[in-house]
Design an enzyme around this catalytic site. Sequence first.
Site, short mmCIF file in Angstrom:
data_model
loop_
_atom_site.label_atom_id
_atom_site.label_comp_id
_atom_site.label_asym_id
_atom_site.label_seq_id
_atom_site.Cartn_x
_atom_site.Cartn_y
_atom_site.Cartn_z
N ARG A 1 -10.84 7.43 4.08
CA ARG A 1 -10.81 6.51 2.99
C ARG A 1 -11.94 5.80 2.48
NH1 ARG A 1 -5.41 4.66 6.44
NH2 ARG A 1 -4.05 6.38 5.54
N ARG B 1 -3.22 3.65 12.79
CA ARG B 1 -2.54 5.01 12.23
C ARG B 1 -1.54 5.45 13.01
NH1 ARG B 1 -8.83 5.95 10.01
NH2 ARG B 1 -8.64 4.59 8.29
N LYS C 1 -10.96 -7.91 6.63
CA LYS C 1 -10.58 -7.03 7.53
C LYS C 1 -11.53 -5.86 7.94
CE LYS C 1 -6.49 -3.55 8.18
NZ LYS C 1 -5.48 -3.15 7.48
N SER D 1 -5.79 -3.44 14.86
CA SER D 1 -5.22 -2.93 15.89
C SER D 1 -6.09 -2.41 16.94
CB SER D 1 -4.44 -1.48 15.70
OG SER D 1 -5.37 -0.63 14.65
N CYS E 1 0.75 -1.10 0.00
CA CYS E 1 -0.17 0.06 0.05
C CYS E 1 1.03 1.01 0.06
CB CYS E 1 -1.00 -0.15 1.03
SG CYS E 1 -2.34 1.25 1.09
N LYS F 1 -12.28 -5.56 2.75
CA LYS F 1 -11.60 -4.38 3.53
C LYS F 1 -12.54 -3.38 3.95
CE LYS F 1 -7.51 -1.45 4.60
NZ LYS F 1 -6.24 -1.16 4.16
#
Length: 326
Positions: A221, A209, A252, A278, A123, A199
């Site tokens: 996004r 992040r 995800k 996360s 990415c 995703k």
Amino acid sequence: MAFGDFHRGRRLRRTAFLRDMVRETELRPDDLIQGYFVVDTPDADFEKPLGSMPGQSQLSVEKLVARAGAAMDMGLRSVIVFGLPEKKDPAGSGAYADDGIVQRAVMRLKETYPQLAVVTDVCLCEYTSHGHCGLLDGHGEVNNDATLELLAKTAVSHARAGADIIAPSDMMDGRVAAIRAALDDAGFSHIPIMSYAVKYASAFYGPFREAAESAPAFGDRRGYQMDPANVREGLREAAADLEEGADILMVKPAMPYLDVVRLLRDSFDTPIAAYQVSGEYAMLQAAIANGWLDEKRAILESLTGIKRAGADMIITYFAEKVLPWL
């Protein structure tokens, strides 16, 4: 029905031995992929703990090698590497530089541990000065087709460095086809693609992040990641990625989308991955730190639930911790 003439399910739950014999889902070390954040720094001893992800750190290449080695001694088989470059620019050039941070980290990992399976995230968001996952047009929008060439260059550079699996996470349309063609043309037709096929534009990415220093400088996004309310769209995305050449499909995040994991498992015979992201990690760690959850039981239950839903492999920041328990 006479008294006692009913199903007695407790017979097979009475002892630990019986429960082990009839267990339907087994969590194994081979199922787990540990995520690591590697930093482009001249300080070989660099290690910066992450406040929002207790137990995780940004690491220098040498610290990454040492930490992965310690985890391998406990049974770790696979890692996924995320890079933090020294400098960023609008084109994210650090992502596809032959001497980029991920490329150097992969080379060190593979020369030190040839048997370790190394997955690389493809990415541009960690490398662009604006924090978006691709090149911007003149209106602040991500230019899908112009980004594909750079993603393909990144994938090839990772393969040259020794990556075993390429995992594009950008959510650009057509990126699997572009990466597959580029890998094949460069002589890497044997390298599989683990596509972040489904995703979502999730709130659970917040701690990542911080860890990857990849927050967008403006906007969000949602123009390229999926709406959390949609599931049929996920089937279309997964089918498109398979047609383009994906070898593994990923969902995800994991726990808020176990229904999607199960749907893909039931719809396709390809391997399925799920990413315990996360925010999922941070929530569990916070509850454990406050004494609200039992650490071992809560972590293992969360991972077992992901596998039970249909995931063949799980990316998780808990891999190091659970290996001794397995």
